[in-house]
Design a protein around this motif. Sequence first.
Motif, mmCIF file in Angstrom:
data_model
loop_
_atom_site.group_PDB
_atom_site.id
_atom_site.type_symbol
_atom_site.label_atom_id
_atom_site.label_comp_id
_atom_site.label_asym_id
_atom_site.label_seq_id
_atom_site.Cartn_x
_atom_site.Cartn_y
_atom_site.Cartn_z
ATOM 1 N N GLU A 1 -9.949 12.033 -3.861
ATOM 2 C CA GLU A 1 -9.642 11.434 -2.568
ATOM 3 C C GLU A 1 -8.141 11.513 -2.295
ATOM 4 O O GLU A 1 -7.316 11.378 -3.193
ATOM 5 N N LEU A 2 -7.821 11.718 -1.023
ATOM 6 C CA LEU A 2 -6.453 11.718 -0.540
ATOM 7 C C LEU A 2 -6.373 10.686 0.579
ATOM 8 O O LEU A 2 -7.053 10.817 1.599
ATOM 9 N N LEU A 3 -5.591 9.639 0.353
ATOM 10 C CA LEU A 3 -5.438 8.573 1.341
ATOM 11 C C LEU A 3 -4.035 8.609 1.914
ATOM 12 O O LEU A 3 -3.054 8.631 1.163
ATOM 13 N N MET B 1 0.839 -1.178 0.000
ATOM 14 C CA MET B 1 0.000 0.000 0.000
ATOM 15 C C MET B 1 0.885 1.242 0.000
ATOM 16 O O MET B 1 1.861 1.329 0.731
ATOM 17 N N ALA B 2 0.539 2.212 -0.811
ATOM 18 C CA ALA B 2 1.281 3.464 -0.884
ATOM 19 C C ALA B 2 1.109 4.259 0.405
ATOM 20 O O ALA B 2 0.066 4.177 1.059
ATOM 21 N N LEU B 3 2.117 5.020 0.771
ATOM 22 C CA LEU B 3 2.016 5.905 1.922
ATOM 23 C C LEU B 3 0.947 6.958 1.661
ATOM 24 O O LEU B 3 0.101 7.246 2.507
ATOM 25 N N LEU B 4 0.972 7.517 0.461
ATOM 26 C CA LEU B 4 0.036 8.560 0.072
ATOM 27 C C LEU B 4 -0.544 8.218 -1.289
ATOM 28 O O LEU B 4 0.203 7.970 -2.233
ATOM 29 N N SER B 5 -1.856 8.180 -1.373
ATOM 30 C CA SER B 5 -2.538 7.935 -2.642
ATOM 31 C C SER B 5 -3.469 9.097 -2.936
ATOM 32 O O SER B 5 -4.304 9.456 -2.108
#
Length: 162
Positions: free
Chosen positions: A63-65, A1-5
């Motif tokens: 969206e910012l994850l 999983m990316a740190l920031l998506s």
Amino acid sequence: MALLSIRNVFKSYFLHGKRIDVLRGVSLDIEKGEMVSMIGASGAGKSTFLHVLGTLDMPAAGELLFEGRSVFAMNDAEIADFRNRTIGFVFQSHYLLPEFTALENVAMPALVQRRDKTPSYAYARELLERVGLGSRVDHRPGELSGGEAQRVALARALVLKP
């Protein structure tokens, strides 16, 4: 999983009744430890994109994850806490507080969080030494060159270890 998506982010502004689309469906994944840079013409949306990533501005859509958690699904207090604890900002204009010394400016984010003063100032001093300003800790922003002030801003961005 990316740190920031970043997923399908849109942002527009209105100027004199006219809509200006700045970000149009921007998507990007950033892995932990990865370094990313942006280039583009003036007005291309680089600062707007960074303001959205830094939660200083809300996107119109998208969206910012962060570590899989939707940042903009948080309430305002949670977003403010996330920004304070997770993100380190170095602005183009350094925004140092003129009445405080370089050391006080760097320590300020830790002091705002009510962290213990002694280790906060010690780490702020260490950061200033690391950016080559160990001899300038007692200088106020008006007594620093532009480059020195920017290095104080960099040290300030790192003091909470974002």
